[in-house]
Design a protein around this motif. Structure first.
Motif, PDB file in Angstrom:
ATOM      1  N   GLU A   1      23.162 -26.053 -23.945  1.00  0.00           N
ATOM      2  CA  GLU A   1      21.772 -26.287 -24.352  1.00  0.00           C
ATOM      3  C   GLU A   1      21.647 -26.312 -25.871  1.00  0.00           C
ATOM      4  O   GLU A   1      20.858 -27.092 -26.422  1.00  0.00           O
ATOM      5  N   ALA A   2      22.401 -25.460 -26.531  1.00  0.00           N
ATOM      6  CA  ALA A   2      22.246 -25.279 -27.970  1.00  0.00           C
ATOM      7  C   ALA A   2      23.556 -25.535 -28.698  1.00  0.00           C
ATOM      8  O   ALA A   2      24.639 -25.489 -28.104  1.00  0.00           O
ATOM      9  N   ARG A   3      23.426 -25.814 -29.970  1.00  0.00           N
ATOM     10  CA  ARG A   3      24.564 -25.920 -30.875  1.00  0.00           C
ATOM     11  C   ARG A   3      24.097 -25.466 -32.251  1.00  0.00           C
ATOM     12  O   ARG A   3      22.902 -25.205 -32.434  1.00  0.00           O
ATOM     13  N   TRP A   4      24.999 -25.357 -33.202  1.00  0.00           N
ATOM     14  CA  TRP A   4      24.605 -24.949 -34.548  1.00  0.00           C
ATOM     15  C   TRP A   4      23.503 -25.872 -35.053  1.00  0.00           C
ATOM     16  O   TRP A   4      23.593 -27.091 -34.894  1.00  0.00           O
ATOM     17  N   PRO A   5      22.426 -25.295 -35.662  1.00  0.00           N
ATOM     18  CA  PRO A   5      22.180 -23.888 -35.971  1.00  0.00           C
ATOM     19  C   PRO A   5      21.195 -23.220 -35.016  1.00  0.00           C
ATOM     20  O   PRO A   5      20.537 -22.234 -35.397  1.00  0.00           O
TER      21      PRO A   5
END
Length: 303
Positions: free
Chosen positions: A119-123
């Motif tokens: 779902e997420a990645r940096w940042p």
């Protein structure tokens, strides 16, 4: 254990060998989950109070658990612990044992969930943690004492980013930004690293150069809060070089830092001291809890 009965020492060593062998044979899933479940079962509440599932933002993973010590006051220090898991797994509930242990020493401990890969990645995960810290400073019935960030492994990187890179807490609206932090405590934290395996390369694909960098500009170190860096020298997941290099950079920038390296301690082993009795059973060779306690107390009392 000096002075202990030789038969008891042998029994403890046998328990340790069998436990480690069992985890090795059980595979990654059990090694990642079962020890945390056992740690939670083994850690008593000791009069601590849990406020569970507090919402710090609009998304499903924007929730945190807050463990309060017996008889908290407005000046009680607040530690925000950010869990590890390679930015792709882990949850706040798994670290109830750490919250209870530190709360029994007089700290309030918040453990936030944050968005995870894919779902997420940096940042995204850094922004989530920053939002949690800012929310805690404005939420009712949360202690307003000295504020600390703390993290292990991937969570240690996030905590380091909050302490070293001023943009995250400023963007989250924390009054004073990272200047509001009294200190940061990093356990086995990656600080500067070029990932070369999946999914970490994809998780950090949006970062400058695709690198894991808690402080992209070395000049950022000059404004860092006091830091406690704890790392096992036998850590083959995140080498102790990360802690050594950060400590050297902070010292060169004139910032207070305490570096503790533990011979024979691995990446997960550095967390075992938070489980009551781990030292007596020979499962912990690193006085991590005492280091965290003394670091917080020194900042609270001595500033």
């Amino acid at each position: 254990m000096p002075g202990a009965d030789p038969g008891r020492r042998g029994a403890f060593r046998l328990i340790r060998r069998r436990a480690l062998a069992g985890l090795a044979l059980a595979g990654p899933a059990l090694a990642a989950c079962s020890p945390l479940d056992l740690a939670n079962l083994a850690t008593p509440r000791r009069g601590t109070m849990l406020r569970e599932g507090l919402r710090y933002g609009p998304l499903p993973r924007h929730r945190l658990d807050l463990t309060l010590p017996p008889m908290p006051v407005a000046e009680t220090p607040l530690v925000v612990f950010i869990h590890g898991g390679g930015w792709e797994e882990g949850s706040r509930a798994q670290y109830a044992f750490l919250g209870r242990r530190l709360a029994s020493l007089g700290m309030a401990v918040a453990v936030p969930d944050y968005r995870l890969w894919p779902e997420a990645r940096w940042p995204d995960f850094i922004e989530d943690a920053a939002l949690a810290v800012a929310w805690l400073r404005s939420a009712p019935d949360v202690p307003r004492g000295p504020l600390f960030v703390m993290g292990h492994s991937a969570g240690g990187f996030i905590a380091a980013a909050l302490a070293l890179d001023p943009r995250w807490l400023e963007a989250a609206g924390l009054p004073g930004g990272r200047g509001a932090l009294t200190g940061a405590m990093l356990l086995a934290a990656p600080i500067s690293w070029q990932p070369n395996y999946e999914p970490v390369t994809s998780i950090f694909a949006n970062a400058p150069g695709g690198r894991i960098e808690a402080a992209p500009d070395p000049a950022m170190l000059a404004g860092a809060p006091p830091m406690l860096l704890l790392h096992g020298e036998a850590d083959v997941v995140v080498g102790a070089l990360h802690a050594r290099q950060l400590a050297a950079g902070l010292e060169a920038a004139g910032r207070p830092v305490r570096l503790r390296l533990y011979p024979g301690v691995g990446h997960v082993g550095i967390m075992t001291d938070f489980v009551p009795g781990a030292g007596l059973l020979g499962l912990s060779d690193a006085p991590v809890v005492a280091e965290v306690r003394d670091f917080v107390r020194a900042r609270v009392v001595g500033g």
